[in-house]
Design a protein around this motif. Structure first.
Motif, PDB file in Angstrom:
ATOM      1  N   LEU A  81     -31.205  42.518  -9.978  1.00 31.79           N
ATOM      2  CA  LEU A  81     -29.813  42.132 -10.235  1.00 31.79           C
ATOM      3  C   LEU A  81     -29.206  41.432  -9.027  1.00 31.79           C
ATOM      4  O   LEU A  81     -28.541  40.396  -9.174  1.00 31.79           O
ATOM      5  CB  LEU A  81     -28.983  43.361 -10.610  1.00 31.79           C
ATOM      6  N   LEU A  82     -29.437  41.967  -7.843  1.00 34.52           N
ATOM      7  CA  LEU A  82     -28.892  41.337  -6.632  1.00 34.52           C
ATOM      8  C   LEU A  82     -29.494  39.952  -6.392  1.00 34.52           C
ATOM      9  O   LEU A  82     -28.790  39.012  -6.020  1.00 34.52           O
ATOM     10  CB  LEU A  82     -29.127  42.240  -5.423  1.00 34.52           C
ATOM     11  N   VAL A  83     -30.795  39.833  -6.611  1.00 25.55           N
ATOM     12  CA  VAL A  83     -31.453  38.538  -6.437  1.00 25.55           C
ATOM     13  C   VAL A  83     -30.922  37.537  -7.463  1.00 25.55           C
ATOM     14  O   VAL A  83     -30.680  36.368  -7.145  1.00 25.55           O
ATOM     15  CB  VAL A  83     -32.986  38.688  -6.532  1.00 25.55           C
ATOM     16  N   PHE A  84     -30.722  37.987  -8.695  1.00 25.79           N
ATOM     17  CA  PHE A  84     -30.185  37.088  -9.725  1.00 25.79           C
ATOM     18  C   PHE A  84     -28.800  36.576  -9.339  1.00 25.79           C
ATOM     19  O   PHE A  84     -28.515  35.381  -9.455  1.00 25.79           O
ATOM     20  CB  PHE A  84     -30.123  37.811 -11.070  1.00 25.79           C
ATOM     21  N   LEU A  85     -27.943  37.479  -8.885  1.00 27.10           N
ATOM     22  CA  LEU A  85     -26.602  37.050  -8.489  1.00 27.10           C
ATOM     23  C   LEU A  85     -26.662  36.093  -7.304  1.00 27.10           C
ATOM     24  O   LEU A  85     -25.895  35.127  -7.232  1.00 27.10           O
ATOM     25  CB  LEU A  85     -25.733  38.266  -8.164  1.00 27.10           C
ATOM     26  N   GLY A  86     -27.587  36.335  -6.369  1.00 26.59           N
ATOM     27  CA  GLY A  86     -27.754  35.411  -5.255  1.00 26.59           C
ATOM     28  C   GLY A  86     -28.325  34.075  -5.692  1.00 26.59           C
ATOM     29  O   GLY A  86     -27.892  33.012  -5.212  1.00 26.59           O
ATOM     30  N   GLN A  87     -29.267  34.100  -6.626  1.00 23.54           N
ATOM     31  CA  GLN A  87     -29.870  32.860  -7.097  1.00 23.54           C
ATOM     32  C   GLN A  87     -28.893  32.017  -7.918  1.00 23.54           C
ATOM     33  O   GLN A  87     -29.044  30.802  -7.987  1.00 23.54           O
ATOM     34  CB  GLN A  87     -31.116  33.148  -7.931  1.00 23.54           C
ATOM     35  N   LEU A  88     -27.924  32.643  -8.518  1.00 20.51           N
ATOM     36  CA  LEU A  88     -26.923  31.873  -9.260  1.00 20.51           C
ATOM     37  C   LEU A  88     -26.204  30.876  -8.358  1.00 20.51           C
ATOM     38  O   LEU A  88     -25.807  29.799  -8.798  1.00 20.51           O
ATOM     39  CB  LEU A  88     -25.890  32.799  -9.905  1.00 20.51           C
ATOM     40  N   PHE A  89     -26.054  31.242  -7.099  1.00 22.76           N
ATOM     41  CA  PHE A  89     -25.323  30.385  -6.168  1.00 22.76           C
ATOM     42  C   PHE A  89     -26.225  29.546  -5.273  1.00 22.76           C
ATOM     43  O   PHE A  89     -25.760  28.568  -4.692  1.00 22.76           O
ATOM     44  CB  PHE A  89     -24.398  31.245  -5.297  1.00 22.76           C
ATOM     45  N   THR A  90     -27.500  29.906  -5.148  1.00 19.95           N
ATOM     46  CA  THR A  90     -28.359  29.198  -4.194  1.00 19.95           C
ATOM     47  C   THR A  90     -29.423  28.314  -4.837  1.00 19.95           C
ATOM     48  O   THR A  90     -29.909  27.394  -4.172  1.00 19.95           O
ATOM     49  CB  THR A  90     -29.060  30.202  -3.261  1.00 19.95           C
ATOM     50  N   LEU A  91     -29.801  28.584  -6.070  1.00 21.71           N
ATOM     51  CA  LEU A  91     -30.846  27.772  -6.700  1.00 21.71           C
ATOM     52  C   LEU A  91     -30.338  26.368  -6.998  1.00 21.71           C
ATOM     53  O   LEU A  91     -29.158  26.163  -7.287  1.00 21.71           O
ATOM     54  CB  LEU A  91     -31.311  28.409  -8.010  1.00 21.71           C
ATOM     55  N   THR A  92     -31.264  25.422  -6.931  1.00 21.99           N
ATOM     56  CA  THR A  92     -30.898  24.056  -7.291  1.00 21.99           C
ATOM     57  C   THR A  92     -30.852  23.931  -8.807  1.00 21.99           C
ATOM     58  O   THR A  92     -31.423  24.742  -9.540  1.00 21.99           O
ATOM     59  CB  THR A  92     -31.932  23.059  -6.719  1.00 21.99           C
ATOM     60  N   ARG A  93     -30.203  22.917  -9.266  1.00 22.47           N
ATOM     61  CA  ARG A  93     -30.044  22.695 -10.699  1.00 22.47           C
ATOM     62  C   ARG A  93     -31.414  22.487 -11.355  1.00 22.47           C
ATOM     63  O   ARG A  93     -32.253  21.762 -10.867  1.00 22.47           O
ATOM     64  CB  ARG A  93     -29.166  21.469 -10.919  1.00 22.47           C
ATOM     65  N   GLY A  94     -31.614  23.168 -12.473  1.00 27.04           N
ATOM     66  CA  GLY A  94     -32.861  23.073 -13.214  1.00 27.04           C
ATOM     67  C   GLY A  94     -33.918  24.088 -12.803  1.00 27.04           C
ATOM     68  O   GLY A  94     -34.979  24.146 -13.408  1.00 27.04           O
ATOM     69  N   SER A  95     -33.653  24.873 -11.780  1.00 23.42           N
ATOM     70  CA  SER A  95     -34.620  25.878 -11.323  1.00 23.42           C
ATOM     71  C   SER A  95     -34.637  27.088 -12.258  1.00 23.42           C
ATOM     72  O   SER A  95     -33.673  27.379 -12.949  1.00 23.42           O
ATOM     73  CB  SER A  95     -34.277  26.347  -9.911  1.00 23.42           C
ATOM     74  N   LEU A  96     -35.741  27.786 -12.223  1.00 22.53           N
ATOM     75  CA  LEU A  96     -35.905  28.984 -13.043  1.00 22.53           C
ATOM     76  C   LEU A  96     -35.813  30.237 -12.175  1.00 22.53           C
ATOM     77  O   LEU A  96     -36.048  30.203 -10.978  1.00 22.53           O
ATOM     78  CB  LEU A  96     -37.255  28.944 -13.761  1.00 22.53           C
ATOM     79  N   PHE A  97     -35.505  31.342 -12.793  1.00 21.84           N
ATOM     80  CA  PHE A  97     -35.293  32.605 -12.098  1.00 21.84           C
ATOM     81  C   PHE A  97     -36.583  33.440 -12.116  1.00 21.84           C
ATOM     82  O   PHE A  97     -36.599  34.558 -12.624  1.00 21.84           O
ATOM     83  CB  PHE A  97     -34.149  33.373 -12.761  1.00 21.84           C
ATOM     84  N   TYR A  98     -37.652  32.908 -11.531  1.00 21.50           N
ATOM     85  CA  TYR A  98     -38.942  33.585 -11.580  1.00 21.50           C
ATOM     86  C   TYR A  98     -38.952  34.895 -10.800  1.00 21.50           C
ATOM     87  O   TYR A  98     -39.483  35.898 -11.267  1.00 21.50           O
ATOM     88  CB  TYR A  98     -40.057  32.683 -11.046  1.00 21.50           C
ATOM     89  N   PHE A  99     -38.401  34.906  -9.604  1.00 23.68           N
ATOM     90  CA  PHE A  99     -38.441  36.114  -8.783  1.00 23.68           C
ATOM     91  C   PHE A  99     -37.638  37.244  -9.437  1.00 23.68           C
ATOM     92  O   PHE A  99     -38.054  38.401  -9.426  1.00 23.68           O
ATOM     93  CB  PHE A  99     -37.928  35.838  -7.370  1.00 23.68           C
ATOM     94  N   THR A 100     -36.500  36.890 -10.013  1.00 18.03           N
ATOM     95  CA  THR A 100     -35.694  37.878 -10.724  1.00 18.03           C
ATOM     96  C   THR A 100     -36.472  38.451 -11.901  1.00 18.03           C
ATOM     97  O   THR A 100     -36.474  39.670 -12.128  1.00 18.03           O
ATOM     98  CB  THR A 100     -34.387  37.230 -11.218  1.00 18.03           C
TER      99      THR A 100
END
Length: 165
Positions: A81-100
């Motif tokens: 959950l924490l990684v997902f919330l962090g990835q919402l703001f740091t991932l580039t557009r079009g990236s996937l949430f693999y680590f989450t």
């Protein structure tokens, strides 16, 4: 897209809450005569004071593995959950949430392993001299089983979720 994000976050929070309740609450095994056993304590209901008298469970290798796997499941789900919330703001557009998704899937697999170990080795875990047919699985055990598909489904949803602007 916002509705999908809210749905996934609510589903994740629901599964995390259920996992915490299953790990910390009393009632993995219920005996007929007002006695319950969980991962941490054996509790007996005292009718005169109308309270629960609890003592630490007897340690066994199987119980320790169930305890460790349930705690790992909570940790993996929380990190996810924490990684997902962090990835919402740091991932580039079009990236996937693999680590989450990977963290959430690990949470599901560790929960699944803990439930299987408790189900198949409950005689060694409970180490009671009484007959196990006089008892039954409690609601925390059922909650732990219900968390398995929820955790795996949210893991799959995270794999297919793509960040959009």
């Amino acid at each position: 897209m916002v509705c999908l994000l809210v749905f996934i976050i609510v589903l994740h929070l629901l599964s995390l809450a259920m996992l915490l309740i299953a790990t910390l609450e009393k009632s993995w095994w219920i005996w007929e005569d007002s006695e319950i056993t969980d991962l941490w304590y054996n509790c007996l209901h005292d009718n005169t004071t109308d309270s629960w008298l609890c003592a630490a469970t007897t340690e066994s290798d199987w119980l320790q593995s169930v305890q460790a796997l349930m705690v790992l499941s909570v940790v993996f789900s929380s990190v996810s959950l924490l990684v997902f919330l962090g990835q919402l703001f740091t991932l580039t557009r079009g990236s996937l949430f693999y680590f989450t998704a990977l963290c959430q899937a690990f949470a599901g697999f560790t929960d699944f392993a803990a439930c299987l170990i408790f189900a198949f080795h409950r005689k060694e875990i409970l180490s009671a001299s009484r007959d196990l047919s006089r008892g039954r699985f409690g609601y925390c055990f059922v909650l732990a089983w219900l968390c398995v598909p929820l955790l795996l489904v949210t893991g799959v949803l995270y794999i297919h979720l793509r960040k959009k602007q």
